[in-house]
Design an enzyme around this catalytic site. Sequence first.
Site, PDB file in Angstrom:
ATOM      1  N   GLU A 419       0.999  -1.236   0.010  1.00 23.20           N
ATOM      2  CA  GLU A 419      -0.069  -0.067   0.102  1.00 23.20           C
ATOM      3  C   GLU A 419       0.945   1.238  -0.092  1.00 23.20           C
ATOM      4  O   GLU A 419       0.851   2.084   0.923  1.00 23.20           O
ATOM      5  CB  GLU A 419      -1.004  -0.032   1.291  1.00 23.20           C
ATOM      6  CG  GLU A 419      -1.956  -0.986   1.105  1.00 23.20           C
ATOM      7  CD  GLU A 419      -3.092  -0.766   0.114  1.00 23.20           C
ATOM      8  OE1 GLU A 419      -2.902   0.318  -0.621  1.00 23.20           O
ATOM      9  OE2 GLU A 419      -4.085  -1.602   0.255  1.00 23.20           O
ATOM     10  N   GLU A 489      -4.119 -10.662  -0.091  1.00 23.29           N
ATOM     11  CA  GLU A 489      -4.936 -10.693   1.010  1.00 23.29           C
ATOM     12  C   GLU A 489      -6.395 -10.798   0.471  1.00 23.29           C
ATOM     13  O   GLU A 489      -6.658 -10.495  -0.441  1.00 23.29           O
ATOM     14  CB  GLU A 489      -5.004  -9.106   1.330  1.00 23.29           C
ATOM     15  CG  GLU A 489      -3.710  -8.641   2.189  1.00 23.29           C
ATOM     16  CD  GLU A 489      -3.652  -6.883   2.758  1.00 23.29           C
ATOM     17  OE1 GLU A 489      -4.739  -6.711   2.810  1.00 23.29           O
ATOM     18  OE2 GLU A 489      -2.612  -6.740   2.716  1.00 23.29           O
TER      19      GLU A 489
HETATM   20  C1  IPT Z   1      -5.417  -3.658   3.696  1.00 23.40           C
HETATM   21  C2  IPT Z   1      -4.060  -3.812   4.033  1.00 23.40           C
HETATM   22  O1  IPT Z   1      -2.931  -4.090   3.233  1.00 23.40           O
HETATM   23  C3  IPT Z   1      -3.932  -4.170   5.443  1.00 23.40           C
HETATM   24  O2  IPT Z   1      -2.448  -4.032   5.992  1.00 23.40           O
HETATM   25  C4  IPT Z   1      -4.912  -4.212   6.211  1.00 23.40           C
HETATM   26  O3  IPT Z   1      -4.953  -2.715   6.685  1.00 23.40           O
HETATM   27  C5  IPT Z   1      -6.166  -4.582   5.637  1.00 23.40           C
HETATM   28  O4  IPT Z   1      -6.466  -3.879   4.278  1.00 23.40           O
HETATM   29  C6  IPT Z   1      -7.406  -4.393   6.481  1.00 23.40           C
HETATM   30  O5  IPT Z   1      -7.323  -4.951   7.526  1.00 23.40           O
HETATM   31  S1  IPT Z   1      -5.669  -2.433   2.350  1.00 23.40           S
HETATM   32  C7  IPT Z   1      -7.331  -2.147   2.436  1.00 23.40           C
HETATM   33  C8  IPT Z   1      -7.609  -0.777   1.780  1.00 23.40           C
HETATM   34  C9  IPT Z   1      -7.812  -3.249   1.427  1.00 23.40           C
END
Ligand code: IPT
Length: 958
Positions: A419, A489
Site C-alpha cells: 500500500e 490478501e
Molecule cells: C489492507 C492492508 O493492506 C492491510 O494492511 C490491512 O489494513 C487490511 O487492508 C485491512 O485489515 S488495505 C485495504 C484498503 C484493502
Amino acid sequence: MGSLLIMTTPYLAQPDPGAGRLPARAAFRSDAAAIDLNGTWRFHLSPTVAEAPADFWQVDFDDTGWHDLPVPAHWQLHGHGEPAYTNVVYPFPIDPPHVPTENPTGDYRTDFDAPAAWAGTPAVLRFEGIDSCARVWLNGHELGVTSGSRLPSEFDATAALIPGGRNLLAVRVHQWSAGSYVEDQDMWWLSGIFRDVTLLARPAGGIDDYFVHADYDHLTGRGTLRVETAAPARISVPELGLLDAATNTDHAVGQVRPWNAETPYRYQATLATDAETVPLWIGFRTVRITDGLLTVNGRRILFRGVNRHEFHPDHGRAVPMDVVRDELLLMKRHHINAIRTSHYPPHPAMLELCDELGFWVIDECDIETHGFGLEDWQGWPGNPSDDPQWQGAYLDRMRRMVERDKNHPSVIMWSLGNEAGIGDNHRVMAQWTRERDPGRPLHYEGDHECRYVDVYSAMYPPLATVDAVGRYEQAADELRRDKPFILCEYAHAMGNGPGGLRDYQDLFERYPRCQGGFVWEWIDHGLRRRSADGQEYFGYGGDFGEPLHDGHFVIDGLVSPDRTPSPGLRELAAVYAPVTIAATDADSVRIRNRYDFAALDQVTYHWVIEEEGLPAAEGTLPVPPLAPDEEVEVALPRLPATSAESWLTISARLTVDQPWAAAGHELGQGQVMVRPATPRRLPTGTKRRGDTLGPAEFDPARGTLRALAGMAVDGPRLDVWRAPTDNDEGYYGDRKLAQAWRDAGLDRLQHRLVDLRRDDDAIVVTTRVAAAQQRNGFWATYRWTADQQAVALELSVTPDGEFPFPLPRVGVRLAVPGTLSTVEWFGLGPGEAYADSRQAARVGRFTRTVDEWQTPYIFPQENGGRMSVRWAELRDEHGGGFRVSSPDTYQLTARRWTSELLTAAQHTTDLVADDVVYLNLDVGHTGLGSGSCGPSVGERYRLGPGPHRLRLILAPLP
Ligand code: IPT
C-alpha cells in the site's frame, strides 16, 4: 538552545536512510565471538527532542534517576507513553519529511565488558530492529544514525570499543522520523529497540557475507550449488560428498532431495575460511515462472497462506522466539503452507524456522505510505514512492531485506512493500533486486499494471473477479494478462468470519493460474489489559487515549492475541486440508491428495458410523498410497444396519509423528449420510385446558409461554436481530448490512398481539411485528398443539413490506432458567457454523456448557451458532430440563446475556451473565462473508425476508 538542538537532529527530517552504517549483508551465526547485548538497560523518555538530556551519551553521564527497561522491547509496553493504533491515517500531519515537535525520544544506556582477546579484531555493533530512528554512541564516540524500523543496522565499533574494559553504549531513539512516512502499516505505533542487539567480532579473513544458490533440476533430480563470497572460502556438504569445495563456482552435486514447503529437506553444511566457520543449512529448490505459472521445482504451487504480523499481547512486535515457533507449528497443524510477512521483514530467526518447518514465504519490504492514498486514491499526492528524494531510502530498505534474507530457501518471492501506491522508486527497487537475485520473482500488489513485478496480485477481490482472471477473461492490460494470479490478501478474518473460504478455494483448485492466497490476517493485535475489578481483556485502538484511531480494526485475525484458534482458523484448516474425502453417488468415496509435493503414504483412514451421533461400528478403510494430486475412489466399508439417522465419518490421520504434528493428527475428513432421519410429525391430540396445553402454560396477555412443565420460561417470540458481526458492519467492505438493519429497526422490534384463538386442541397466536416509526414489519403466526409429553410450535413468518437486504436471522427467542447450564445436541458441531463457514463442522452428537458455547471475540458480536440442529437438550446439574427438536433442522445459540447486551458490548468484560439463558431457535442466519474489508456475504448465503416456517417441539425431560 532550541535552534542548536534542531541543528543536531537534522536526520529526523531527512528521507535518507541514515549515516555511518555498514553495507547490508546476510544474517548468520558463526564461530566468531559475539556478545549478546540484550538485557536490562537504563532508559529515559523525553516528550520532545529539546527536552532530552543533551549529554546523555557521555560515559560519565549520571543515569541514576533513570528507569530500567528490557531490550528488546517497546517502551510503551513498559509504562513509558502509550501505544496508539491507526490503520491508514498518519497520526501526525502529512508534512513530509517533517515530524511533530512532540516526538517522544527514548535515551538508552547499557554497559558491558569486552574481552581483552578482542583487541585488534574488528567489531560490529548489530541492531536487528529499532523503531523508528536511532543515533548510536559507543564510549562517547558517535557511530551513526539509522532508520528502517524492521531492518537490521550495523555499525563499525572497532575504533570506539575498549577491549578488556568496560564499554558504554548509548542509543537515542525517536518515535517519529522521516522514516515514519514510509512505515504507515496497519498496526500499533510502538517504539524502541524491539529486536536483538549484538556485538560481533569480525575476524580478519572471516566471512562477511555469502549468498547460497542451491538449484534443483526437476527433470534430472540433480542439484547445483554455488556459494558466493567476497573472498575465497570453502564450502562442505558432507552428505553430498562435497568437502572443502571452492566458493564462487558451480558444483554439480548429483542427485539431491529438494526442499519444498511440504517436505523441507535441508543439508547441513559449513562455510569456512581459516579465520571463521559458518554452519548453515542448504535447501535445493528452483523458483520459476513457467508458462504463466509460478512453479517450484517444476510444479505449480498453491498458496494456502496467511498474512503474519509480528505480534504478542504483552510484548508487541518483540515476540519471544519460543512463541514464534509454537505459532508456526500451530499454522502447520492447520494446514497453512504459506506466509506473507505483512508488511515488513520478520525477525530473522523466524525465517530459519520457516526453512526448517516448511513454508512458502513472501518476504515483504518495510515500506507503506497508505495515508497518502487516502486523500486521493488515484493520485496519491506527494507520495514518497514517486519522489526522487526518497529513492535512496526505498532502495536501502530493499537492499537490507534482500541481503539479510537471501539465503533462506523458504523465501520464494520478494515483495516491494504494501500500500505505497506506485512510483519510480518501485522501479528502482525492482531493477536492483532482479540484478542481485534473479532466482526469486517479485511481488507488489500496488503495482496494478504489473510494470515491475512478476505476479498479478490482488486484495479482497470478489469471487467473480477471481473466476474471470482464472479464465483469462478479465479486461486487463498486456502486462498482467499472462501472469500468475495470487490474492495477497483475502478473506478478512475480523471478528466472526471469514465466510466463503470454500468458494475461493474451489476457484484456486479449478484454475491453474489462480495460485491461492493469504488470508488477512493471522493474529488479533489486542493488547492485554485488566479492568478495574481485575479481569483480563484485550485492548484495541482508542483504549489508550489516542485522539485519532481505528478502533478494533486491528482485531482481525484467525487467532486471538494469545494465539487461541478461532472458529475461522478451524474453518480454514478444513478448507486447506491436504486430504479431501467426498461421497460419490455410488456407495463409495473419492479421496484426493491435495499436496503439491508430498505423497500420502503414512496415513490411516479411520471410519466410524454413528447412529444419531452414537458410534455403531468403526474400522479402517484400505486406501492405497496417493501421489501428489492423485485421487482414488474407494468403496464404502460394510456397515451394520441402523434404524435412526446415521452418518459415516472418514478421517485421514497421520500414522507417524511429523515434526509439526503427532501421529493421529487429522489431515482431512469427509462424511456420508448412510441413513436419513425418519420423517416426524408434530405432536397433537391433547385437549387445551384454559391457557394450558400439554406441558405448556400460556401468558394470554402476550400470547407467549409462561411455563413449561412448571419451569418458568419467557417467549418464544419472533426475533430477527443478531449482534452485528464486523463483517455485517462492512467498514471497508462493499455493503453495510448492519446499518441497513438498524435503519429498519430490526434491533428494536415491537410485538402487537392481533389475535389469540383458543381451539379445542390448539392455541393460535397472531402477531404483527415492527419497529417504531416503521411501516414495514412481519406477520408472525404461532400455532401450538401438544400431546401428553410435548408441546409443538409451528411458526409462520411473512414479511409485510419491503426488505431490500438479507435479514440477520429469522427465529424466536426463548428465555429459560439459568440453571440449565449444559447443552447436548445432535446436528453440526462441535464448533460454531454459519451458512458460508461450515466446512469444519460435521454431523454428530456434542455436549458443551452454555459458557463453553460462547466464542469470546475480542470485540463482542454474534457467535456460537450451531447449525442444522435436529434436537438439543438443555439440562441442569440434576439432569432436568427440556428437549427442543424439530422435524426439520434449526440453528441454535444459547447465552447468559441478551442479543442487546451482546450488541452494546465493547470488550469481553462487558458481557455480564444474567440468571437466565437466552435461546435463539432459528430457521437460519445470513452467512458471514468478508464484508469488514471486502465482499459481503455471497448471494446464496443470504436469508431473505420470507415467508419462513419454523417447527419446534418442546418436551420436558422425564
Ligand atoms: C489492507 C492492508 O493492506 C492491510 O494492511 C490491512 O489494513 C487490511 O487492508 C485491512 O485489515 S488495505 C485495504 C484498503 C484493502
